[in-house]
Design an enzyme around this catalytic site. Structure first.
Site, mmCIF file in Angstrom:
data_model
loop_
_atom_site.group_PDB
_atom_site.id
_atom_site.type_symbol
_atom_site.label_atom_id
_atom_site.label_comp_id
_atom_site.label_asym_id
_atom_site.label_seq_id
_atom_site.Cartn_x
_atom_site.Cartn_y
_atom_site.Cartn_z
ATOM 1 C CB CYS A 114 -0.993 -0.027 1.154
ATOM 2 S SG CYS A 114 -2.350 1.160 0.941
ATOM 3 C CG HIS A 217 -3.412 -3.207 3.280
ATOM 4 N ND1 HIS A 217 -2.501 -2.949 4.283
ATOM 5 C CD2 HIS A 217 -3.702 -2.010 2.705
ATOM 6 C CE1 HIS A 217 -2.262 -1.642 4.331
ATOM 7 N NE2 HIS A 217 -2.983 -1.045 3.390
ATOM 8 C CD GLU A 219 -1.400 -5.943 5.550
ATOM 9 O OE1 GLU A 219 -1.919 -4.879 5.935
ATOM 10 O OE2 GLU A 219 -1.061 -6.143 4.363
#
Length: 243
Positions: A114, A217, A219
Site C-alpha cells: 500500500c 493489503h 496481510e
C-alpha cells in the site's frame, strides 16, 4: 532451517490521551505484517525511526518490508499539497526512503504494501495522485474500508512478471484501503497488475533487484495471499550466510 530476519520500517503514531506519555509519538506496525511474515518462515524486527546507523541496521537483516501508513509528503515528489491529501509525517517518509535505498544498495529483497508501494515509486523518482478521484478514470471505490479483509475488486496480473510467477496471471481479487495511487511510474520499474479502471496495483524493479510492491493489503486477506510473503521470504533466505 534458519529463519531469515525481515525488517519492517517503523511508522510514527501519536500516543492516545490515556497514555502516561500523551505528548510523545509511538513507533509501531500492524500485527498482520508480523503474523504473515512469521507464518511464511521469517523472524521479524521493527526498525525505529532514526537518522543514524541505517546501513548498519539494514545489514543485520535479510529483507525489508515497507508497510502501509499515512499519505506521503507531496513535496517529496515535487508537488504542492492538494486539499484531498491527508496528513503526512515527513520524518517517517524520509526515514523509510533511506531504509529503502540502504536495502537496495545491499541487495536485500524489498516488499512494499500500500503506502510502501507508493513510497518505493516516490523514492525512485515517480509521482502519485494525491487522491484517487483526481484520476481521469475512477470507477472503483477507494478505499473500501467495509471490506478491509475481503475482496473489494479485481486486478489483472500481467503475464511474464514476478507477480504472475507467484500468484498466476489473469484476474485476482484484492482488498482496497488506499485513497492515493501511482501516477507516473518510476524509471526502471514496470506495472505488474492493474484494476479494471487502469489504476496501477503492483510494480516491480526491472534492473535485477528483487523489489516487489502491491497496492492492496495482502496481510489482511486470507491464505490465498500467503504465496506473496513466502516468495519474499524465500528470496531473503538466499541471503543467509551458510551455517
Amino acid at each position: 532451517m534458519s529463519r531469515p530476519i525481515i525488517a519492517i520500517g517503523g511508522t510514527y503514531g501519536q500516543a492516545p490521551p490515556t497514555s502516561a506519555f500523551p505528548t510523545l509519538r509511538r513507533i509501531f506496525t500492524n500485527e498482520g505484517y508480523v503474523s504473515k511474515l512469521e507464518q511464511s518462515g521469517a523472524s521479524v524486527i521493527l526498525i525505529p525511526n532514526t537518522e543514524t546507523n541505517i546501513d548498519t541496521l539494514i545489514s543485520l537483516c535479510d529483507g525489508l518490508l515497507l508497510p502501509g501508513g499515512p499519505d506521503i509528503e507531496p513535496s517529496l515528489y515535487h508537488q504542492e499539497r492538494h486539499p484531498s491529501c491527508g496528513k503526512s509525517d515527513v520524518e517517517s517518509d524520509t526515514f523509510q526512503i533511506a531504509l529503502y535505498h540502504a536495502a537496495k544498495k545491499l541487495e536485500k529483497p524489498i516488499m512494499g504494501i500500500c503506502r510502501g508501494c507508493q513510497l518505493i515509486n516516490v523514492a525512485e523518482g515517480g509521482t502519485l495522485f494525491q487522491d484517487y478521484m483526481m484520476r481521469e478514470n475512477h470507477l472503483i471505490d477507494h478505499p473500501d474500508l467495509a471490506h478491509f479483509d475481503k475482496v473489494s475488486h479485481l486486478v489483472t496480473i500481467q503475464e511474464n512478471t514476478r507477480l504472475a510467477s507467484i500468484l498466476g496471471s489473469g484476474e485476482v481479487g484484492v482488498n482496497s484501503l488506499h485513497h492515493q495511487c501511482i501516477d507516473v511510474l518510476a524509471p526502471d520499474f514496470q506495472c505488474m497488475a492493474r484494476s479494471n479502471d487502469g489504476c496501477i496495483e503492483a510494480i516491480e524493479c526491472t534492473t535485477g533487484h528483487w523489489v516487489l510492491a502491491v497496492q492492496w493489503h495482502p496481510e489482511s486477506m486470507d491464505e490465498g495471499m500467503l504465496p506473496l510473503f513466502k516468495a519474499f521470504i524465500e528470496e531473503a533466505r538466499k541471503r543467509l550466510s551458510p551455517v
